[in-house]
Design a protein around this motif. Structure first.
Motif, PDB file in Angstrom:
ATOM      1  N   GLY A   1       0.926  -1.120   0.023  1.00  0.00           N
ATOM      2  CA  GLY A   1       0.171  -0.120  -0.075  1.00  0.00           C
ATOM      3  C   GLY A   1       0.993   1.138  -0.009  1.00  0.00           C
ATOM      4  O   GLY A   1       2.170   1.135  -0.261  1.00  0.00           O
ATOM      5  N   ASP A   2       0.386   2.178   0.372  1.00  0.00           N
ATOM      6  CA  ASP A   2       1.263   3.673   0.462  1.00  0.00           C
ATOM      7  C   ASP A   2       0.480   4.466   1.689  1.00  0.00           C
ATOM      8  O   ASP A   2      -0.809   4.065   1.842  1.00  0.00           O
ATOM      9  CB  ASP A   2       1.060   4.370  -0.856  1.00  0.00           C
ATOM     10  CG  ASP A   2      -0.025   4.729  -1.632  1.00  0.00           C
ATOM     11  OD1 ASP A   2      -1.146   5.216  -1.051  1.00  0.00           O
ATOM     12  OD2 ASP A   2      -0.087   4.599  -2.768  1.00  0.00           O
ATOM     13  N   PHE A   3       1.316   5.605   2.103  1.00  0.00           N
ATOM     14  CA  PHE A   3       0.573   6.299   2.910  1.00  0.00           C
ATOM     15  C   PHE A   3       0.768   7.703   2.775  1.00  0.00           C
ATOM     16  O   PHE A   3       1.874   8.133   1.764  1.00  0.00           O
ATOM     17  CB  PHE A   3       0.741   5.833   4.323  1.00  0.00           C
ATOM     18  CG  PHE A   3       2.361   5.765   4.689  1.00  0.00           C
ATOM     19  CD1 PHE A   3       2.935   6.985   5.074  1.00  0.00           C
ATOM     20  CD2 PHE A   3       3.105   4.704   4.334  1.00  0.00           C
ATOM     21  CE1 PHE A   3       4.460   7.189   5.493  1.00  0.00           C
ATOM     22  CE2 PHE A   3       4.399   4.802   4.647  1.00  0.00           C
ATOM     23  CZ  PHE A   3       5.088   6.051   5.090  1.00  0.00           C
ATOM     24  N   ASP A   4      -0.036   8.739   3.305  1.00  0.00           N
ATOM     25  CA  ASP A   4       0.379  10.301   3.029  1.00  0.00           C
ATOM     26  C   ASP A   4       1.490  10.356   4.158  1.00  0.00           C
ATOM     27  O   ASP A   4       1.230  10.475   5.493  1.00  0.00           O
ATOM     28  CB  ASP A   4      -0.841  10.938   3.411  1.00  0.00           C
ATOM     29  CG  ASP A   4      -0.689  12.538   3.392  1.00  0.00           C
ATOM     30  OD1 ASP A   4       0.471  12.834   2.894  1.00  0.00           O
ATOM     31  OD2 ASP A   4      -1.594  13.138   3.783  1.00  0.00           O
ATOM     32  N   ALA A   5       2.774  10.768   3.582  1.00  0.00           N
ATOM     33  CA  ALA A   5       3.671  11.414   4.313  1.00  0.00           C
ATOM     34  C   ALA A   5       3.467  12.407   5.508  1.00  0.00           C
ATOM     35  O   ALA A   5       3.883  12.267   6.594  1.00  0.00           O
ATOM     36  CB  ALA A   5       5.193  11.656   3.500  1.00  0.00           C
ATOM     37  N   ALA A   6       2.983  13.367   5.024  1.00  0.00           N
ATOM     38  CA  ALA A   6       2.320  14.572   5.900  1.00  0.00           C
ATOM     39  C   ALA A   6       1.695  14.214   7.007  1.00  0.00           C
ATOM     40  O   ALA A   6       1.729  14.803   8.268  1.00  0.00           O
ATOM     41  CB  ALA A   6       1.673  15.509   5.076  1.00  0.00           C
ATOM     42  N   ALA A   7       0.850  13.168   7.038  1.00  0.00           N
ATOM     43  CA  ALA A   7      -0.059  12.660   8.083  1.00  0.00           C
ATOM     44  C   ALA A   7       0.835  11.951   9.271  1.00  0.00           C
ATOM     45  O   ALA A   7       0.167  11.836  10.215  1.00  0.00           O
ATOM     46  CB  ALA A   7      -0.960  11.557   7.528  1.00  0.00           C
ATOM     47  N   TYR A   8       2.152  11.672   8.798  1.00  0.00           N
ATOM     48  CA  TYR A   8       2.889  11.097   9.843  1.00  0.00           C
ATOM     49  C   TYR A   8       3.956  11.970  10.235  1.00  0.00           C
ATOM     50  O   TYR A   8       5.201  11.818  10.857  1.00  0.00           O
ATOM     51  CB  TYR A   8       3.398   9.662   9.585  1.00  0.00           C
ATOM     52  CG  TYR A   8       2.352   8.721   9.484  1.00  0.00           C
ATOM     53  CD1 TYR A   8       1.850   7.893  10.631  1.00  0.00           C
ATOM     54  CD2 TYR A   8       1.769   8.458   8.154  1.00  0.00           C
ATOM     55  CE1 TYR A   8       0.891   7.310  10.604  1.00  0.00           C
ATOM     56  CE2 TYR A   8       0.350   7.551   8.035  1.00  0.00           C
ATOM     57  CZ  TYR A   8       0.048   6.960   9.174  1.00  0.00           C
ATOM     58  OH  TYR A   8      -0.817   6.090   9.280  1.00  0.00           O
ATOM     59  N   GLY A   9       3.937  13.255   9.866  1.00  0.00           N
ATOM     60  CA  GLY A   9       4.912  14.321  10.045  1.00  0.00           C
ATOM     61  C   GLY A   9       6.171  14.314   9.384  1.00  0.00           C
ATOM     62  O   GLY A   9       7.156  14.846   9.502  1.00  0.00           O
ATOM     63  N   LEU A  10       6.105  13.410   8.123  1.00  0.00           N
ATOM     64  CA  LEU A  10       7.125  13.447   7.147  1.00  0.00           C
ATOM     65  C   LEU A  10       6.972  14.206   5.807  1.00  0.00           C
ATOM     66  O   LEU A  10       5.965  14.424   5.494  1.00  0.00           O
ATOM     67  CB  LEU A  10       7.236  12.113   6.528  1.00  0.00           C
ATOM     68  CG  LEU A  10       7.442  10.809   7.946  1.00  0.00           C
ATOM     69  CD1 LEU A  10       7.460   9.437   6.864  1.00  0.00           C
ATOM     70  CD2 LEU A  10       8.616  11.070   8.370  1.00  0.00           C
ATOM     71  N   LEU A  11       8.082  15.424   6.238  1.00  0.00           N
ATOM     72  CA  LEU A  11       7.836  16.319   4.832  1.00  0.00           C
ATOM     73  C   LEU A  11       8.782  15.864   3.711  1.00  0.00           C
ATOM     74  O   LEU A  11       9.676  15.668   4.008  1.00  0.00           O
ATOM     75  CB  LEU A  11       8.419  17.630   5.376  1.00  0.00           C
ATOM     76  CG  LEU A  11       7.603  18.191   6.787  1.00  0.00           C
ATOM     77  CD1 LEU A  11       8.409  19.463   7.193  1.00  0.00           C
ATOM     78  CD2 LEU A  11       6.006  18.227   6.392  1.00  0.00           C
ATOM     79  N   SER A  12       8.267  16.178   2.428  1.00  0.00           N
ATOM     80  CA  SER A  12       9.099  15.973   1.093  1.00  0.00           C
ATOM     81  C   SER A  12      10.001  16.791   0.876  1.00  0.00           C
ATOM     82  O   SER A  12       9.959  17.819   1.695  1.00  0.00           O
ATOM     83  CB  SER A  12       8.007  16.117  -0.020  1.00  0.00           C
ATOM     84  OG  SER A  12       8.748  16.125  -1.245  1.00  0.00           O
TER      85      SER A  12
END
Length: 277
Positions: A261-272
């Motif tokens: 699957g995949d997940f939204d990075a921002a939802a876990y505090g991970l910034l591009s």
């Protein structure tokens, strides 16, 4: 930015694997690892595994427990990563180099050589790690082994009778163990068979622990309780452990890919950082 993941398990010890070998990912810290591991608000796993390029091996594997703490080794995760990689590979870990390759009955992993020195476990002060003069209620005289991470092994008449959910965290966090400890309770069934339950530091009760199986097998061999090749039976299934005469530990067992699957990075505090979504 959405980040792909692979959900895997080894005998029920489950992992979220992030692959940054070819495409870099935002930095993963303890908070992000714990959030992704959360079984209610995240993807859910015992350990988060991050694959990265390595200058020493085919690639590097970093392992984060469910509480966000980073550890040096995980045998079940190494088998899972070996399956995901699809070919024999030398893997860099905080606990040292390991080698994973396909086998007829799963994935075989060369786990390295065990360490027994009190300062190699490590313990807070010097003592005999072959029969430690300490105890917690009915659990006493453990043997300590480091197989990339630290383990204390208690041999008991009946492993299933031990209240490990209660005693495990007490032993794990005892000041004797400055880096905490994995707690193993084991019953020797025969010269080639051990039953094992593990309280894993930073993760709690687990259905399987590859390094725990290795450490327990080595402890039983050192005490002359079993032969140099044994089957270690955990709640999630069985692993084959061999301690070769060159001191190398070989662990063999299954690994399974559950889903992707995949997940939204921002939802876990991970910034591009400089990559397009």
């Amino acid at each position: 930015m959405r980040i792909p993941f692979t959900k895997m398990h080894g005998l029920g010890n489950d992992f979220v694997v992030l692959d940054a070998r070819d495409q870099p990912l935002p930095p993963i810290d303890a908070a992000a690892a714990a959030a992704l591991a959360d079984r209610h608000m995240g993807i859910g796993c015992d350990q988060l595994v991050l694959l990265e390029p390595s200058e020493l091996a085919d690639f590097r594997m970093r392992i984060f427990n469910a509480d966000g703490s980073e550890v040096g080794a995980c045998g079940n995760a190494t088998r899972a990563v070996g399956l995901l990689n699809g070919a024999a590979a030398r893997i860099e870990t905080l606990g040292g180099l390991v080698f994973a390759s396909p086998a007829h009955d799963g994935i075989a992993v060369e786990m390295g050589r065990p360490r027994f020195g009190w300062d190699e476990i490590p313990l807070a002060y010097a003592m005999d790690t072959h029969a430690m003069p300490v105890g917690w209620e009915d659990l006493d005289t453990p043997i300590a082994v480091n197989v990339g991470n630290p383990h204390a092994i208690f041999f008991v008449p009946e492993a299933d009778a031990v209240d490990l959910a209660r005693l495990g965290p007490t032993i794990e966090q005892d000041p004797l163990f400055p880096e905490r400890i994995n707690v193993n309770v084991a019953t020797v069934i025969a010269r080639d068979s051990i039953r094992l339950r593990v309280w894993e530091r930073g993760a709690g009760l687990t259905r399987a622990c590859g390094t725990g199986a290795c450490a327990t097998a080595i402890a039983a061999m050192r005490r002359g309780l079993v032969d140099r090749r044994v089957t270690v039976r955990l709640p999630g299934g069985a692993l084959s452990i061999e301690w070769r005469h060159d001191d190398e530990i070989i662990m063999t067992g299954p690994a399974t890919e559950s889903f992707r699957g995949d997940f939204d990075a921002a939802a876990y505090g991970l910034l591009s950082f400089g990559t397009a979504e």
